[in-house]
Design a protein around this motif. Structure first.
Motif, PDB file in Angstrom:
ATOM      1  N   UNK A  29     -37.424  16.956  17.861  1.00 12.13           N
ATOM      2  CA  UNK A  29     -37.399  18.387  17.551  1.00 12.13           C
ATOM      3  C   UNK A  29     -38.417  18.671  16.458  1.00 12.13           C
ATOM      4  N   UNK A  30     -38.456  19.927  16.005  1.00 10.83           N
ATOM      5  CA  UNK A  30     -39.467  20.301  15.009  1.00 10.83           C
ATOM      6  C   UNK A  30     -39.285  19.570  13.685  1.00 10.83           C
ATOM      7  N   UNK A  31     -38.106  18.996  13.462  1.00  9.13           N
ATOM      8  CA  UNK A  31     -37.862  18.279  12.214  1.00  9.13           C
ATOM      9  C   UNK A  31     -38.342  16.843  12.212  1.00  9.13           C
ATOM     10  N   UNK A  32     -38.578  16.259  13.391  1.00  7.95           N
ATOM     11  CA  UNK A  32     -39.023  14.856  13.410  1.00  7.95           C
ATOM     12  C   UNK A  32     -40.268  14.633  14.270  1.00  7.95           C
ATOM     13  N   UNK A  33     -40.979  15.720  14.570  1.00  2.00           N
ATOM     14  CA  UNK A  33     -42.281  15.617  15.241  1.00  2.00           C
ATOM     15  C   UNK A  33     -43.301  16.416  14.427  1.00  2.00           C
ATOM     16  N   UNK A  34     -44.520  15.903  14.353  1.00  2.90           N
ATOM     17  CA  UNK A  34     -45.543  16.560  13.528  1.00  2.90           C
ATOM     18  C   UNK A  34     -46.215  17.720  14.244  1.00  2.90           C
ATOM     19  N   UNK A  35     -46.165  17.723  15.556  1.00  2.00           N
ATOM     20  CA  UNK A  35     -46.860  18.743  16.334  1.00  2.00           C
ATOM     21  C   UNK A  35     -45.848  19.494  17.197  1.00  2.00           C
ATOM     22  N   UNK A  36     -46.238  20.671  17.637  1.00  2.00           N
ATOM     23  CA  UNK A  36     -45.382  21.467  18.504  1.00  2.00           C
ATOM     24  C   UNK A  36     -46.067  21.761  19.824  1.00  2.00           C
ATOM     25  N   UNK A  57     -49.936  16.292  21.523  1.00  2.00           N
ATOM     26  CA  UNK A  57     -49.493  15.318  20.527  1.00  2.00           C
ATOM     27  C   UNK A  57     -48.035  15.511  20.114  1.00  2.00           C
ATOM     28  N   UNK A  58     -47.365  16.511  20.673  1.00  2.00           N
ATOM     29  CA  UNK A  58     -45.936  16.677  20.422  1.00  2.00           C
ATOM     30  C   UNK A  58     -45.158  15.436  20.867  1.00  2.00           C
ATOM     31  N   UNK A  59     -45.754  14.662  21.784  1.00  2.00           N
ATOM     32  CA  UNK A  59     -45.085  13.454  22.277  1.00  2.00           C
ATOM     33  C   UNK A  59     -45.407  12.213  21.454  1.00  2.00           C
ATOM     34  N   UNK A  60     -46.228  12.333  20.413  1.00  2.00           N
ATOM     35  CA  UNK A  60     -46.678  11.158  19.655  1.00  2.00           C
ATOM     36  C   UNK A  60     -45.518  10.308  19.148  1.00  2.00           C
ATOM     37  N   UNK A  61     -44.568  10.941  18.469  1.00  2.00           N
ATOM     38  CA  UNK A  61     -43.466  10.178  17.875  1.00  2.00           C
ATOM     39  C   UNK A  61     -42.585   9.553  18.950  1.00  2.00           C
ATOM     40  N   UNK A  62     -42.354  10.286  20.013  1.00  2.00           N
ATOM     41  CA  UNK A  62     -41.532   9.768  21.104  1.00  2.00           C
ATOM     42  C   UNK A  62     -42.160   8.526  21.731  1.00  2.00           C
ATOM     43  N   UNK A  63     -43.431   8.600  22.041  1.00  2.03           N
ATOM     44  CA  UNK A  63     -44.119   7.472  22.681  1.00  2.03           C
ATOM     45  C   UNK A  63     -44.223   6.288  21.734  1.00  2.03           C
ATOM     46  N   UNK A  64     -44.466   6.566  20.450  1.00  2.44           N
ATOM     47  CA  UNK A  64     -44.578   5.474  19.475  1.00  2.44           C
ATOM     48  C   UNK A  64     -43.236   4.773  19.283  1.00  2.44           C
ATOM     49  N   UNK A  65     -42.154   5.548  19.198  1.00  3.36           N
ATOM     50  CA  UNK A  65     -40.839   4.965  18.936  1.00  3.36           C
ATOM     51  C   UNK A  65     -40.312   4.171  20.133  1.00  3.36           C
ATOM     52  N   UNK A  66     -40.610   4.633  21.337  1.00  5.84           N
ATOM     53  CA  UNK A  66     -40.072   3.981  22.531  1.00  5.84           C
ATOM     54  C   UNK A  66     -40.990   2.906  23.092  1.00  5.84           C
ATOM     55  N   UNK A  67     -42.295   2.996  22.759  1.00 10.16           N
ATOM     56  CA  UNK A  67     -43.253   2.058  23.321  1.00 10.16           C
ATOM     57  C   UNK A  67     -43.540   2.303  24.787  1.00 10.16           C
ATOM     58  N   UNK A  68     -43.125   3.458  25.305  1.00 12.11           N
ATOM     59  CA  UNK A  68     -43.313   3.779  26.715  1.00 12.11           C
ATOM     60  C   UNK A  68     -44.748   4.216  26.997  1.00 12.11           C
ATOM     61  N   UNK A  69     -45.246   3.872  28.163  1.00 12.96           N
ATOM     62  CA  UNK A  69     -46.536   4.369  28.613  1.00 12.96           C
ATOM     63  C   UNK A  69     -46.349   5.795  29.117  1.00 12.96           C
TER      64      UNK A  69
END
Length: 230
Positions: free
Chosen positions: A133-140, A145-157
């Motif tokens: 959500x907006x509290x734990x992602x740097x972009x909207x 790049x809104x997916x940056x944190x999600x992809x980094x945390x999960x390691x998913x392609x």
């Protein structure tokens, strides 16, 4: 194989635009403000709330609105008027998990707007792995790049993920990040013609159709391949 299904909240997992229109006008009335028109709400639907409100009510004191909004939001959630997830949508999430998919949420809402969804006793707790959500992602959205944190945390392609949302901005963000995108049209707010099909892998008319749509993506080519939308 599609390993993760990333789901938008508003007008995707649950239908909220009409209720949010009512809620926000109730807050405006409490602040002595004139109500907004539905057309204005629809035109700005999908934008972060506090970015959209000055357009919905020009001259609004956003800080005062935010404080009052949080109180009314809690009441709407408590009364079951907002974020009520249909049983068939919960069953669809269960089927995705049973098929080996990781289910994640990604929304433009603030942390205060999703804190009830994060409660350990919420119906989503055992179905959803994480909420972005907006509290734990740097972009909207619509920034890819809104997916940056999600992809980094999960390691998913990215190509092994699909984002499910209701807006062209959702599609633009997913396509730019290399994720598949499924457009859910259940709310009726948008139609196929609103989307650039270059970013859309499939359309579904109801959320439960998502399960089969994701299954069909397993045999398809990467996002951006021609002729992917159906």
């Amino acid at each position: 194989m599609i390993e993760a299904v990333v789901v938008d909240v508003d007008d995707t997992l649950c239908l909220t635009e009409a209720v949010c229109f009512e809620l926000e006008n109730e807050v405006l009335a409490a602040l002595g403000r004139a109500p907004m028109a539905r057309a204005v709400h629809l035109a700005t639907w999908g934008e972060p709330l506090l970015d959209a409100m000055p357009k919905r009510s020009p001259g609004l004191d956003v800080d005062r609105f935010d404080a009052a909004y949080r109180e009314v939001l809690r009441r709407y959630v408590h009364d079951g008027r907002l974020d009520a997830i249909a049983p068939e949508n919960l069953r669809a999430l269960d089927r995705l998990v049973q098929c080996g998919r990781t289910v994640l949420l990604l929304t433009s809402r603030t942390e205060a707007e999703v804190e009830h969804l994060l409660a350990p006793d919420h119906v989503l707790a055992e179905r959803v792995r994480a909420v972005y959500h907006a509290g734990n992602t740097r972009y909207g959205k619509p920034a890819p790049r809104v997916f940056d944190e999600l992809l980094a945390a999960t390691g998913l392609a990215p190509g092994r993920c699909v984002y499910v949302g209701d807006s062209p901005g959702d599609a633009l963000a997913a396509g730019g990040a290399g994720l598949h995108f499924i457009a859910c049209l259940q709310s009726g707010v948008r139609s196929r013609e609103d989307f650039d099909v270059r970013h859309v892998s499939a359309f579904v008319d109801t959320f439960p159709e998502l399960v089969e749509a994701v299954g069909r993506l397993d045999t398809r080519r990467a996002p951006g391949s021609p002729g992917t939308a159906n």
